[in-house]
Scaffold this active site. Sequence first.
Site, PDB file in Angstrom:
ATOM      1  CE  LYS A  38      13.210  12.753   4.434  1.00  0.00           C
ATOM      2  NZ  LYS A  38      13.216  11.462   5.183  1.00  0.00           N
ATOM      3  CB  SER A  39       6.160  12.680   5.479  1.00  0.00           C
ATOM      4  OG  SER A  39       7.147  12.795   6.474  1.00  0.00           O
ATOM      5  CG  ASP A 335      11.932  14.652  11.024  1.00  0.00           C
ATOM      6  OD1 ASP A 335      12.553  13.845  11.727  1.00  0.00           O
ATOM      7  OD2 ASP A 335      11.090  14.298  10.174  1.00  0.00           O
ATOM      8  CE  LYS A 362      13.316  10.954  14.133  1.00  0.00           C
ATOM      9  NZ  LYS A 362      12.161  10.678  13.253  1.00  0.00           N
ATOM     10  NE  ARG A 366      18.325  13.615  12.352  1.00  0.00           N
ATOM     11  CZ  ARG A 366      17.300  13.477  11.534  1.00  0.00           C
ATOM     12  NH1 ARG A 366      16.066  13.678  11.969  1.00  0.00           N
ATOM     13  NH2 ARG A 366      17.502  13.145  10.269  1.00  0.00           N
TER      14      ARG A 366
END
Length: 448
Positions: A38-39, A335, A362, A366
């Site tokens: 994704k990054s 993450d 986030k 989380r």
Amino acid sequence: MSFPFVTLKTISNHQDLIIDLQSSELALQGTLKIPGDKSISHRALILGAITQGETIIEGLLLGEDPRSTAACFRGMGAEISPLNSDRITIKGVGLANLQEPIDVLDAGNSGTTMRLMLGLLASHRGRFFCITGDNSLRSRPMSRVVEPLQKMGAKIWGRNNNSLAPLAIQGHNLTPIHYHSPIASAQVKSCLLLAGLMTEGKTTVTEPALSRDHSERMLQSFGATLEIDPSTHSVTITGGTPLTGQKVVVPGDISSAAFWLVAGSIVPQSELVIENVGINPTRTGILEALAMMEADITIENQRVVTGEPVADLRVKQSSLKACVIEGEIIPRLIDEIPILTVAAVFAQGTTIIKDAAELRFKESNRLTAIASQLNRMGAKITELPDGLEIVGGTLLIGHELDSYTDHRIAMSLAIAALMAKGLTTIHRAQVVAVSYPKFVTTLQHLIK
């Protein structure tokens, strides 16, 4: 042999993920490929949009977050082919040539989109932009990038003293700075590097620890002038160098692989091979943490693909041991902490996670989200100001759970449910499409 029934059920405007464990006879077996990183997908779209010439991206993540990035840059004049295959073509507008959009830019749920774009937009002299996002993103703090941009001379306005979206940006000539970031954040670093890309002179970002370096690698491959000092965790960009379109091959996302690494480690008689995973050393904290927990993971077929190290990962079920996860490793697995928490629930002993207060900002808080939901299943997790204390070895029972509309929380709870007795329902599970649209079908295929 009976095995869990895994399905998505649509209720009103959301979907529930239902995992009904009918028998303890369960194994996960097979070879799989995971979605593109994704990054890297975000950064390839962003840089491709501001290059001269054509950029081709292969392996792009076809999730909701990259779609938001693509839509924003289409709104500013970049020609980006439809995201209906993992091969995308971009015709960029060139450096400093993004058009003033006729409408508000919508970053959806993507904090990466919003934070990285702010650096670019603030340096587009004479143009006006407004950017917003969904309910979750509008509650997430943007001050960590707004404040250093304002030190460069950026003109940005928003709610809560310019810290919350919607944000209005008046493009302006910026002044280069040396910014000492109080946190190790790839989003902060990337935002300022993108601002420096169009600012005369040298812009430097120094971090307290090393954050992921995808932006540095990709900027250099597109032709930007960077100086990197690993000893001080500093990177300097010289503004004004045009970028040239490139071919980018996006490796599999190690953050997505993390769910299967933990699942393969805790579900009895499991063995999985995850192909084409990016193992950039700024992202491999998950492998180091699982190694500390004595997971059985083998790195195979190592290679380099368009500047990023890639490998296949083989994981087998093993008896995990508790450990302490803290310090400089945290930015390299930030993450993955929700799914590491699941691993710790099934480890022998008490695992401590510290220095992770960043997780409170986030897509959800989380730390609270994963602790509260796993505790509903019978786990013994205590929240710390900056982390969690997890007592391993407790038996989980199926329960009604909530995703907090956070894709990583939803998927972490699904993996935990594989080891829980009875029926587990995870509400609002459609959010997994943000980063892993085929997560549920992949899980169904791996169950043996």
